[in-house]
Design a protein around this motif. Structure first.
Motif, PDB file in Angstrom:
ATOM      1  N   VAL A  27     -60.710  64.739   3.440  1.00  0.00           N
ATOM      2  CA  VAL A  27     -62.241  63.941   4.049  1.00  0.00           C
ATOM      3  C   VAL A  27     -63.650  64.020   3.738  1.00  0.00           C
ATOM      4  CG1 VAL A  27     -62.964  62.297   5.692  1.00  0.00           C
ATOM      5  CG2 VAL A  27     -60.459  62.562   5.420  1.00  0.00           C
ATOM      6  N   ARG A  28     -63.413  65.611   4.349  1.00  0.00           N
ATOM      7  CA  ARG A  28     -65.437  66.274   4.415  1.00  0.00           C
ATOM      8  C   ARG A  28     -65.530  66.343   2.868  1.00  0.00           C
ATOM      9  NH1 ARG A  28     -65.602  70.001  10.003  1.00  0.00           N
ATOM     10  NH2 ARG A  28     -65.830  67.852  10.883  1.00  0.00           N
ATOM     11  N   LYS A  30     -64.617  65.052   0.099  1.00  0.00           N
ATOM     12  CA  LYS A  30     -64.476  63.891  -0.255  1.00  0.00           C
ATOM     13  C   LYS A  30     -66.327  63.525  -0.752  1.00  0.00           C
ATOM     14  CE  LYS A  30     -63.184  59.452  -2.393  1.00  0.00           C
ATOM     15  NZ  LYS A  30     -64.713  58.832  -1.792  1.00  0.00           N
ATOM     16  N   LYS A  31     -66.489  63.454   1.030  1.00  0.00           N
ATOM     17  CA  LYS A  31     -67.616  63.478   1.237  1.00  0.00           C
ATOM     18  C   LYS A  31     -68.762  64.104   0.676  1.00  0.00           C
ATOM     19  CE  LYS A  31     -68.979  61.071   5.414  1.00  0.00           C
ATOM     20  NZ  LYS A  31     -68.641  61.367   6.628  1.00  0.00           N
ATOM     21  N   ASP A  34     -68.548  62.939  -3.211  1.00  0.00           N
ATOM     22  CA  ASP A  34     -70.006  62.099  -2.996  1.00  0.00           C
ATOM     23  C   ASP A  34     -71.169  62.027  -3.016  1.00  0.00           C
ATOM     24  OD1 ASP A  34     -67.433  60.531  -3.964  1.00  0.00           O
ATOM     25  OD2 ASP A  34     -67.170  59.768  -1.983  1.00  0.00           O
ATOM     26  N   ALA A  35     -71.815  62.697  -2.573  1.00  0.00           N
ATOM     27  CA  ALA A  35     -73.185  63.116  -2.068  1.00  0.00           C
ATOM     28  C   ALA A  35     -73.910  64.168  -3.603  1.00  0.00           C
ATOM     29  CB  ALA A  35     -73.243  63.819  -0.507  1.00  0.00           C
ATOM     30  N   SER A 103     -64.835  72.988   7.441  1.00  0.00           N
ATOM     31  CA  SER A 103     -63.474  72.132   7.192  1.00  0.00           C
ATOM     32  C   SER A 103     -62.397  73.261   7.699  1.00  0.00           C
ATOM     33  CB  SER A 103     -63.401  71.669   6.302  1.00  0.00           C
ATOM     34  OG  SER A 103     -64.796  70.897   5.759  1.00  0.00           O
ATOM     35  N   ASP A 121     -72.660  65.013   8.748  1.00  0.00           N
ATOM     36  CA  ASP A 121     -73.733  64.489   7.591  1.00  0.00           C
ATOM     37  C   ASP A 121     -74.867  64.493   7.724  1.00  0.00           C
ATOM     38  OD1 ASP A 121     -72.290  61.591   7.240  1.00  0.00           O
ATOM     39  OD2 ASP A 121     -72.340  60.510   9.006  1.00  0.00           O
ATOM     40  N   ILE A 124     -74.237  68.114   5.687  1.00  0.00           N
ATOM     41  CA  ILE A 124     -74.351  67.803   3.889  1.00  0.00           C
ATOM     42  C   ILE A 124     -76.006  67.559   3.258  1.00  0.00           C
ATOM     43  CG2 ILE A 124     -73.344  66.088   2.003  1.00  0.00           C
ATOM     44  CD1 ILE A 124     -70.996  65.729   3.693  1.00  0.00           C
TER      45      ILE A 124
END
Length: 312
Positions: A27-28, A30-31, A34-35, A103, A121, A124
């Motif tokens: 999940v992290r 992918k986040k 995406d960023a 992670s 968040d 990131i």
């Protein structure tokens, strides 16, 4: 596994990640991707392997033009990365910015570097910024190899637990560490140890000797409350043989962060010019939660350092 975005931009991200299946890490990751995509920057992936030599050989071929390297994983993955990357011999650093997206199972270093209250968040956002602080590394020189470490390197009971947990990692690292400590400490026979540093020489039966570049180990236990990875020093925390009841009391104090005042604890600080040696052969050693070998060893603040993404 690798992927490259089609857009061209000023920055080029290499994202190094631990491929061991874990939902939170997926999940992290992918986040983060995406960023990065949203910035229009270029990016590609590298999944780490077990051996340092294998990682080093591949990474050297993928670093051309890299401006930012982000490690997605825990302390063990970050340790693999820093020991696989080609530091410049003269400058003792890397020609790109480095970041860590926590992670892993313990995330001890990230807990201190980012602070316990920073959410994923916000981290990131830090990784997409160019602001960095110098991360000074520790160095452990053994007979046949040398290992850099960014968090904590230990000899004795801590290394034995790291070896025990090597293939039993769970999302609850602190509970695993504490349970193993409680389970094994009644049967642990402290080995004789000759410790010599620039400041002192000790001969004692070693329960634990930790060289701390940062505050936490074992999944959040504050082993060295005053340690600071942005400073060029290592805090040495050492405990010798003691009655069993004192060992359990020491574990309780460690959880509470009140162990530094215990008469059973020896402390000293190694600055840039100092070093320490464990001269005794055969003591188990760990670095950043990973078993790395056996003493004798020499430990000091390394000349190697890197620019690590940090909060402003």
């Amino acid at each position: 596994m690798s992927a490259v975005s089609s857009s061209k931009s000023q920055r080029r991200f290499l994202v190094v990640f631990n491929p061991t299946p874990q939902r939170l890490r997926k999940v992290r990751l992918k986040k983060l991707l995406d960023a990065i995509k949203a910035t229009g920057d270029e990016w590609f992936l590298y999944a780490t392997e077990q051996g340092l030599a294998a990682n080093g050989a591949v990474l050297k071929t993928r670093l051309e033009g890299v401006t930012d390297l982000i490690v997605v994983g825990g302390d063990g993955t970050f340790n693999i990365a820093i020991n696989s990357l080609p530091f410049d011999i003269k400058s003792k650093t890397l020609p790109f910015r480095v970041g860590l997206l926590p992670s892993g199972t313990g995330n001890d270093f990230a807990r201190a570097w980012y602070g316990k209250d920073m959410n994923i968040d916000e981290i990131i956002d830090v990784l997409l910024d160019n602001h960095c602080q110098t991360l000074h590394l520790g160095e452990c020189e053994m007979v046949q190899s040398t290992r850099l470490f960014h968090n904590v390197m230990g000899a004795g009971f801590d290394a034995m637990i790291s070896k025990e947990l090597e293939h039993k990692k769970t999302p609850f690292r602190s509970l695993s560490y504490l349970w193993s400590a409680i389970k094994y400490i009644p049967f642990y026979e402290e080995p004789e140890c000759t410790y010599k540093s620039s400041h002192t020489k000790r001969e004692f039966r070693n329960l634990l000797t930790a060289f701390c570049n940062s505050k936490y180990f074992g999944g959040g236990l504050p082993i060295a409350p005053m340690a600071d990875a942005s400073s060029a020093r290592l805090d040495v925390i050492s405990a010798g043989q003691m009655p069993l009841i004192n060992k359990f009391k020491l574990i309780g104090k460690l959880v509470a962060g009140s162990h530094m005042s215990s008469p059973d604890i020896f402390t000293e600080t190694l600055n840039k010019e100092a070093f320490a040696q464990i001269e005794t052969e055969g003591l188990e050693l760990e670095a950043d939660g990973e078993f790395i070998g056996y003493s004798p060893c020499k430990v000091d603040v390394s000349d190697y350092h890197l620019a690590l993404k940090a909060p402003r």
